[in-house]
Every structure is written in structure tokens, then in C-alpha cells.
Write an enzyme that holds these catalytic residues in place. Structure first.
Site, PDB file in Angstrom:
ATOM      1  N   ASP A 244       9.235   2.831  -0.012  1.00  0.00           N
ATOM      2  CA  ASP A 244       8.179   3.526   0.717  1.00  0.00           C
ATOM      3  C   ASP A 244       8.291   3.106   2.179  1.00  0.00           C
ATOM      4  O   ASP A 244       7.865   2.021   2.578  1.00  0.00           O
ATOM      5  CB  ASP A 244       6.805   3.163   0.133  1.00  0.00           C
ATOM      6  CG  ASP A 244       5.671   3.868   0.877  1.00  0.00           C
ATOM      7  OD1 ASP A 244       5.956   4.588   1.858  1.00  0.00           O
ATOM      8  OD2 ASP A 244       4.501   3.686   0.480  1.00  0.00           O
TER       9      ASP A 244
ATOM     10  N   LYS B  92       3.992   8.801   9.134  1.00  0.00           N
ATOM     11  CA  LYS B  92       3.734   8.168  10.437  1.00  0.00           C
ATOM     12  C   LYS B  92       4.704   8.658  11.536  1.00  0.00           C
ATOM     13  O   LYS B  92       4.531   9.753  12.028  1.00  0.00           O
ATOM     14  CB  LYS B  92       3.678   6.653  10.277  1.00  0.00           C
ATOM     15  CG  LYS B  92       2.552   6.290   9.283  1.00  0.00           C
ATOM     16  CD  LYS B  92       2.097   4.855   9.305  1.00  0.00           C
ATOM     17  CE  LYS B  92       0.798   4.718   8.516  1.00  0.00           C
ATOM     18  NZ  LYS B  92       0.899   4.128   7.211  1.00  0.00           N
TER      19      LYS B  92
ATOM     20  N   TYR C 280       0.855  -1.187   0.000  1.00  0.00           N
ATOM     21  CA  TYR C 280       0.000   0.000   0.000  1.00  0.00           C
ATOM     22  C   TYR C 280       0.885   1.228   0.000  1.00  0.00           C
ATOM     23  O   TYR C 280       1.881   1.293   0.727  1.00  0.00           O
ATOM     24  CB  TYR C 280      -0.895   0.006   1.245  1.00  0.00           C
ATOM     25  CG  TYR C 280      -1.775   1.236   1.370  1.00  0.00           C
ATOM     26  CD1 TYR C 280      -2.822   1.457   0.475  1.00  0.00           C
ATOM     27  CD2 TYR C 280      -1.560   2.175   2.379  1.00  0.00           C
ATOM     28  CE1 TYR C 280      -3.637   2.579   0.587  1.00  0.00           C
ATOM     29  CE2 TYR C 280      -2.376   3.294   2.500  1.00  0.00           C
ATOM     30  CZ  TYR C 280      -3.407   3.499   1.599  1.00  0.00           C
ATOM     31  OH  TYR C 280      -4.215   4.610   1.714  1.00  0.00           O
TER      32      TYR C 280
HETATM   33  C1  LIG Z   1       0.250   4.671   5.836  1.00  0.00           C
HETATM   34  C2  LIG Z   1       1.011   4.479   4.577  1.00  0.00           C
HETATM   35  C3  LIG Z   1       0.899   5.342   3.483  1.00  0.00           C
HETATM   36  C4  LIG Z   1      -0.110   6.475   3.457  1.00  0.00           C
HETATM   37  O1  LIG Z   1       0.155   7.411   4.433  1.00  0.00           O
HETATM   38  P1  LIG Z   1      -1.040   8.418   4.871  1.00  0.00           P
HETATM   39  O2  LIG Z   1      -0.375   9.319   5.867  1.00  0.00           O
HETATM   40  O3  LIG Z   1      -2.116   7.557   5.439  1.00  0.00           O
HETATM   41  O4  LIG Z   1      -1.453   9.139   3.644  1.00  0.00           O
HETATM   42  C5  LIG Z   1       1.715   5.152   2.397  1.00  0.00           C
HETATM   43  N1  LIG Z   1       2.606   4.148   2.363  1.00  0.00           N
HETATM   44  C6  LIG Z   1       2.737   3.282   3.380  1.00  0.00           C
HETATM   45  C7  LIG Z   1       3.769   2.210   3.304  1.00  0.00           C
HETATM   46  C8  LIG Z   1       1.941   3.407   4.511  1.00  0.00           C
HETATM   47  O5  LIG Z   1       2.063   2.535   5.503  1.00  0.00           O
END
Ligand SMILES: *Cc1c(COP(=O)(O)O)cnc(C)c1O
Length: 435
Positions: A239, A267, A144
Site C-alpha cells: 500500500d 495522495k 492504515y
Molecule cells: C491515506 C492513506 C490511505 C487512504 O487514502 P484516502 O485517500 O484517505 O482514502 C490508504 N493507505 C495509506 C497507506 C494511506 O496513507
């Protein structure tokens, strides 16, 4: 356990928000029942609107590595807020957070702050396209990357496919620029590079895939991606919105000692406030406006209150043995549950890496791609979920979500929680037998 206040608030919320929530998983659709409305958090404990108390393993989905309401983070937020909350002009706090990150992370030289993980990834993809002059991107099924258009794409059938949109409203033409392959498959990646020679701008991966279960990759696979990208002049994007500052201060890049071309953060970086970032070499980052021609901007980017929270949190993370301690606590917790499940011959296993863990209803030794996950296990997870909730254990409400251990989880709390989870497992498998 009374849930009357949560039920009332949820009913009200349905009139305000689609599904009664501002982010879909919160609606409890996956596990069933009504979501808890949270009143307050402190350390590893949260209280709902009915006054019920829970040990929290969701941690706001990852950001709260110090737990809730950490004194230093709270004080930094207050100190900053009384000086004004936003200026739309540079502040010294941005320099301070950037310096803290860059001087302790050999994998990146320059950074740009944004306001969410989605925004960080969206910008990193644009940068990769602008830098390489290519359009196509390659992603992995089961990773994701936030909800930008080109990434709301899931695999079709076949080894190498253009994705199908996983959301209405994403134009077919966008999706045709996104190639989707299985995790842990060198063959699929090789095939994609062969099919689209000199056309792939970037390969994007969660180096520790933690949004669809915890699909721990072999280091060799990540090394293979590094080599394949270099050979094809394609940028490798890690990511690290979850793994950044979680699997160590330098995230998965440091954990595996692999140099990606661009890294995205979110995060933990914001100490519980909305911050994202993308970072790379000075050379690649020089493509970003105003230095270069890849445009990216933000009214609240580098927000001073959010920067202050990030600085306070990351300073704690830099303390000696911070990550070793978290990793050890998580290992003891996971092994305790695994040995219990094994003693009862339950098809259940806790996978874990650093302070991330995932409950899987499986007998497999390894679960490394989306197709390794048995969806029928989710029915059991949903039973387990409510058994845990009734015993005061709070998890993100879906069996595809991981849990997190924070600095605030003590050995005693984890032991007590493990006992309750073992009881929940017994109840879960007993109810299964009755059916
Ligand atoms: C949570 C997450 C996102 C999206 O971040 P948001 O702050 O919710 O937009 C993108 N990539 C990864 C790997 C994530 O865990």
C-alpha cells in the site's frame, strides 16, 4: 495569535458535520483546541481565516510534494477545467498519466484509476481474493489502509489474532477474514501462514508505515514477506498511498527494490485532486472487469481535471535530482533537530525516510512496531504542537501523524523552522519540569 474567525467557522461547522469536520483528525481532538480554517496556500506557506501565516509541514497529509498552488499544476487544472469537468467516457489524459507512470516504473504493467486511497486498497483486496480464490487477508498492526470494512481492524492480544473491529458498523464476520500481526515480526507472519495454510489471499503492508508514527522496517523484513508470500502463493500488496512517488518515483518498491504483486497509490498521484490507483502485472490485472470477473467501477474514475493535475505534478517529480534534493533537505532538517535534542538531553528524536519525517518522544534508536511507541509521549507532543503553532509552524494535529517536506521548502525556510521548533521544544520540556 487571534483565532476568532476560525472559532466562529468551527462553531458553524458543528451544526453541519459530525464533529464539525469531514474527516476526523481535522477536528483537533487529539491535540486539543480548535482547528484552523485555512483560506489559502502558496508554496510552503498557508494562511488561516484570521490571516495568521504558517509554514506547512502537513502538505494536505502528503499529496502536495510540490507545495501549494504550484504554477504548472494550477495551469494544467485550469486548462483542463475549461474543456469540461467530467464525461464518463475515456479521455486521452488517462492514457497520458498511465503512460507517465508505467513507462517509468518497472514494478507494474497495468493500472486502474479510482478516486481515493481507500478505494484503491479496497479494490486491490478484492482483486487479490478474486485472483487467488482465497478469503483471508493479513495486515499489520499500526498500518492504515483507508476505511474499508475489512481493514478497520486492530490486533487482539496474542501473536496471531483475528482483529477486533476498530469501528462500529463492521460486521464480526468480515473481521474474521482479517488476520492482524505485529510489524517487524517474522515469527508472527510464519505462525499465521502455518495456522491458515492455503487460505491467505494477500498480505498487505505499508512498506514505509507512516500512519501511526513512522515505523521504518528493515529491508530484510520486507524481503522475508516477499519470499513467504511467494512460497504460500499469497499475493503481496504494497500500500503505497503515502510512499508512492514520495520515496522516489517508484515508491517503496523502488526504494527497497522489492517486487510486490499489487501496488496501491493515492495522495501524490492526483496533484492535490482526488485520485487513487491500483496497479499490477498484466496477468493479475486481467482479472479486473471488463476483462475478468472481479468487478470494480467508478463514475468519476480517471476524471480529466484530476488526471491533468496528476500529470503536471508527476512530470515535475521525474526531473533530475528531484528526490535527491528533497531527501537531503529532510536529512539536514532532521539532523539539526536531533543534535539539538541530544545537546539538551531531551527524550526526543526525529525519524525520517526520504521527505517523510516523524517527531517521537523517545530515547529509542529504532521504533519499528506499534507497540514500540510510548503513548505517554503524546502528552508532550500536544504541548509541543501548540508551541509550534503559536510560532507559525503547522503540522497535522496528532503525534501519530508524520510530516512532509515539499519542493517548496527552501533551505532558509527549513533553518528558520528548525529554530522555532527548537524553541518550542525548550518551552515544552520547561513546562513539563514545572509540573
Ligand atoms: C491515506 C492513506 C490511505 C487512504 O487514502 P484516502 O485517500 O484517505 O482514502 C490508504 N493507505 C495509506 C497507506 C494511506 O496513507
Amino acid at each position: 495569535m487571534r483565532r476568532t474567525v476560525s472559532a466562529k467557522l468551527f462553531k458553524e461547522a458543528q451544526a453541519f458535520f459530525p464533529g464539525g469536520v469531514n474527516s476526523p483528525v481535522r477536528a483537533f481532538r487529539s491535540v486539543g483546541g480548535i482547528p484552523l480554517f485555512i483560506e489559502r496556500g502558496d508554496g510552503c506557506t498557508i494562511w488561516d481565516a484570521d490571516g495568521n501565516r504558517f509554514t506547512d509541514f502537513c502538505g494536505s497529509w502528503g499529496p502536495l510534494i510540490l507545495g501549494h498552488n504550484h504554477r504548472k499544476v494550477r495551469e494544467a487544472i485550469i486548462r483542463s477545467a475549461v474543456r469540461g469537468t467530467s464525461f464518463g467516457a475515456p479521455t486521452r489524459l488517462e492514457n497520458e498519466l498511465a503512460d507517465l507512470i508505467l513507462s517509468n516504473n518497472k514494478f507494474v504493467e497495468k493500472i486502474r484509476f479510482v478516486s481515493s486511497g481507500t478505494e484503491a486498497v479496497m479494490s486491490a483486496i478484492r482483486l487479490a481474493r478474486g485472483y487467488t480464490g482465497r478469503d483471508k487477508i493479513l495486515k499489520f498492526e499500526g498500518c492504515y489502509h483507508g476505511h474499508s470494512d475489512s481493514l478497520l481492524v486492530k490486533a487482539g492480544s496474542g501473536l496471531v489474532t483475528f482483529g477486533n473491529t476498530s469501528s462500529a458498523g463492521v460486521p464480526e464476520s468480515f473481521v474474521n477474514e482479517t488476520i492482524v500481526v505485529s510489524l517487524n515480526s517474522e515469527k508472527a507472519v510464519q505462525q499465521a501462514f502455518a495456522n491458515f495454510r492455503n487460505r491467505i489471499a494477500c498480505v498487505i503492508i505499508e512498506p514505509v508505515p507512516a500512519n501511526n508514527g513512522l515505523l521504518i522496517q528493515d529491508r530484510e523484513f520486507l524481503q522475508f514477506l516477499r519470499a513467504a508470500c511467494t512460497k504460500n502463493k499469497t499475493l503481496l500488496i504494497f500500500d503505497e498511498v503515502i510512499s508512492g512517488f514520495r520515496t522516489g518515483f517508484t515508491g517503496a518498491a523502488g526504494y527497497y527494490n522489492i517486487q510486490p504483486d499489487i501496488i496501491t497509490y493515492g495522495k501524490i498521484i492526483g496533484g492535490g485532486l482526488p485520485v487513487g490507483a491500483y496497479a499490477s502485472s498484466g496477468k493479475i490485472m486481467s482479472k479486473i472487469s471488463p476483462d475478468g470477473n472481479v468487478y470494480q467501477a467508478g463514475t468519476l474514475s480517471g476524471n480529466p481535471v484530476a488526471m491533468s493535475a496528476g500529470i503536471a505534478q508527476l512530470k515535475e517529480c521525474l526531473k533530475k535530482d528531484f528526490y535527491n534534493r528533497l531527501e537531503n533537505m529532510t536529512r539536514v532538517f532532521a539532523e539539526r533537530l536531533n543534535s539539538y535534542a541530544a545537546s539538551k538531553n531531551y527524550p526526543f528524536r526525529v525519524f525520517h525516510l526520504s521527505s517523510i519525517f516523524w517527531f517521537a518522544f523517545t530515547r529509542r534508536e529504532k521504533v519499528q512496531s506499534a507497540s514500540d511507541i510510548d503513548p505517554s509521549g503524546m502528552r508532550l507532543f500536544n504541548i509541543l504542537y501548540h508551541e509550534m503553532l503559536s510560532r507559525g509552524i503547522y503540522f497535522g494535529p496528532s503525534g501519530y501523524e508524520v510530516g512532509f517536506i515539499s519542493q517548496a521548502h527552501t533551505a532558509a525556510v527549513l533553518e528558520k523552522s528548525a529554530e522555532k521548533i527548537c524553541d518550542s521544544l525548550d518551552a515544552c520540556f520547561a513546562s513539563k519540569k514545572r509540573k
